[in-house]
Design a protein around this motif. Structure first.
Motif, mmCIF file in Angstrom:
data_model
loop_
_atom_site.group_PDB
_atom_site.id
_atom_site.type_symbol
_atom_site.label_atom_id
_atom_site.label_comp_id
_atom_site.label_asym_id
_atom_site.label_seq_id
_atom_site.Cartn_x
_atom_site.Cartn_y
_atom_site.Cartn_z
ATOM 1 N N ARG A 36 0.837 -1.215 0.000
ATOM 2 C CA ARG A 36 0.000 0.000 0.000
ATOM 3 C C ARG A 36 0.864 1.254 0.000
ATOM 4 O O ARG A 36 0.551 2.239 -0.660
ATOM 5 C CB ARG A 36 -0.960 -0.005 1.204
ATOM 6 N N ILE A 39 2.123 1.720 -3.507
ATOM 7 C CA ILE A 39 1.064 2.197 -4.413
ATOM 8 C C ILE A 39 0.878 3.701 -4.212
ATOM 9 O O ILE A 39 0.820 4.468 -5.170
ATOM 10 C CB ILE A 39 -0.268 1.439 -4.147
ATOM 11 N N LYS A 40 0.862 4.128 -2.960
ATOM 12 C CA LYS A 40 0.677 5.545 -2.641
ATOM 13 C C LYS A 40 1.812 6.389 -3.230
ATOM 14 O O LYS A 40 1.607 7.484 -3.743
ATOM 15 C CB LYS A 40 0.656 5.694 -1.108
ATOM 16 N N GLY A 46 4.666 -0.780 -6.612
ATOM 17 C CA GLY A 46 3.266 -0.427 -6.364
ATOM 18 C C GLY A 46 2.421 -0.642 -7.618
ATOM 19 O O GLY A 46 1.308 -1.187 -7.555
ATOM 20 N N LYS A 47 2.974 -0.238 -8.790
ATOM 21 C CA LYS A 47 2.225 -0.396 -10.052
ATOM 22 C C LYS A 47 1.989 -1.879 -10.347
ATOM 23 O O LYS A 47 0.932 -2.263 -10.818
ATOM 24 C CB LYS A 47 3.001 0.251 -11.209
ATOM 25 N N LYS A 50 -0.753 -3.322 -7.661
ATOM 26 C CA LYS A 50 -2.085 -2.722 -7.518
ATOM 27 C C LYS A 50 -3.229 -3.574 -8.081
ATOM 28 O O LYS A 50 -4.228 -3.808 -7.398
ATOM 29 C CB LYS A 50 -2.099 -1.321 -8.145
#
Ligand code: AP5
Ligand code: ZN
Length: 216
Positions: A36, A39-40, A46-47, A50
């Motif tokens: 998380r 992603i933030k 993160g990509k 997700k």
């Protein structure tokens, strides 16, 4: 103390983790929190994570294992750690065994938090989290004093994007298929302790301490 928290989505792992890390003064390693955060921050990791998370599927093993291996090598993990949400597959558990063996280290206990599957959707959908300090609440079972506001830091509370009924239902299915075999895996290694996660939050924590052989 080198610990793993095992249990289905919404069982109360994150809630108990907050108490455990404070009592034992060990770092909290939550793979969900790591994803998380990435992603933030819009990182490559993160990509990649997700889409899997939004669908309630597991992020591929190879991505997860590397992250945990790096994290466990850090100085603050030498004396102990609490893994929350990892391992989640037999592949991850075997990889963890190899990493710990290489480090000359070993697990103390695996805490299995047991909650009836029928209660899990309501728990996850009612969860609210503080944007600033990460504290976890539940609109019914553990509400903040002021709606939408964190008791500890006055931060704003939000709902996780994967905490809707459909995604939670899929996360529970994935848990049953991919993660629940770890109960037997750690039982065979005589590391597993079972805790009834359907009691009050404080009582669950008391039982964890008792099972580990320590009182507050
Ligand atoms: P992750 O972030 O690990 O989520 P999870 O395992 O689904 O667990 P949750 O965070 O939903 O629940 P929890 O058990 O921590 O419950 P909580 O304490 O908040 O993973 C998210 C996603 O990331 C995965 O779907 C996957 O895509 C990916 N991922 C992460 N790790 C991975 C890995 N190793 N491999 C591959 N993919 C990975 O409690 C829930 C609610 O209940 C709260 O509102 C709380 O207040 C309430 N509550 C807690 N205890 C009680 C109680 N005793 N009584 C009443 N209410 C309670
Ligand atoms: Zn807060």
């Amino acid at each position: 103390m080198k610990l793993i928290l095992l249990g289905p989505p919404g069982a109360g792992k994150g809630t108990q983790a907050a108490n455990i890390i404070e009592t034992f003064n060990i770092p909290h390693i939550s793979t969900g929190d790591i994803f998380r955060k990435n992603i933030k921050e819009g990182t490559e990791l993160g990509k990649k994570a997700k889409d899997f998370m939004d669908r309630g599927e597991l992020v591929p093993d190879t991505l997860v294992v590397e992250i945990v291996e790096d994290r466990l090598k850090a100085e603050d993990c030498k004396a102990g750690f609490l893994l929350d949400g990892f391992p989640r597959t037999v592949f991850q558990a075997e990889a963890l065994d190899k990493v710990l063996e290489k480090m000359g280290s070993a697990l103390d206990r695996v805490i299995n938090v047991i909650v009836d599957p029928d209660l899990l959707v309501e728990r996850a959908v009612g969860r609210r989290i503080c944007r600033d300090c990460g504290s976890t609440y539940h609109i019914k079972h553990n509400p903040p004093k002021v709606e939408g506001v964190c008791d500890k830091c006055s931060g704003e509370l939000y709902q996780r994007s994967d905490d809707n009924a459909d995604t939670v239902t899929n996360r529970i299915r994935v848990y049953m298929d991919e993660t629940s075999p770890l109960i037997e895996y750690y039982q065979a290694k005589e590391k597993l302790i079972n805790v009834d996660g359907q009691q009050d939050i404080d009582k669950v924590f008391d039982d964890i301490l008792k099972a580990i052989g320590r009182t507050q």
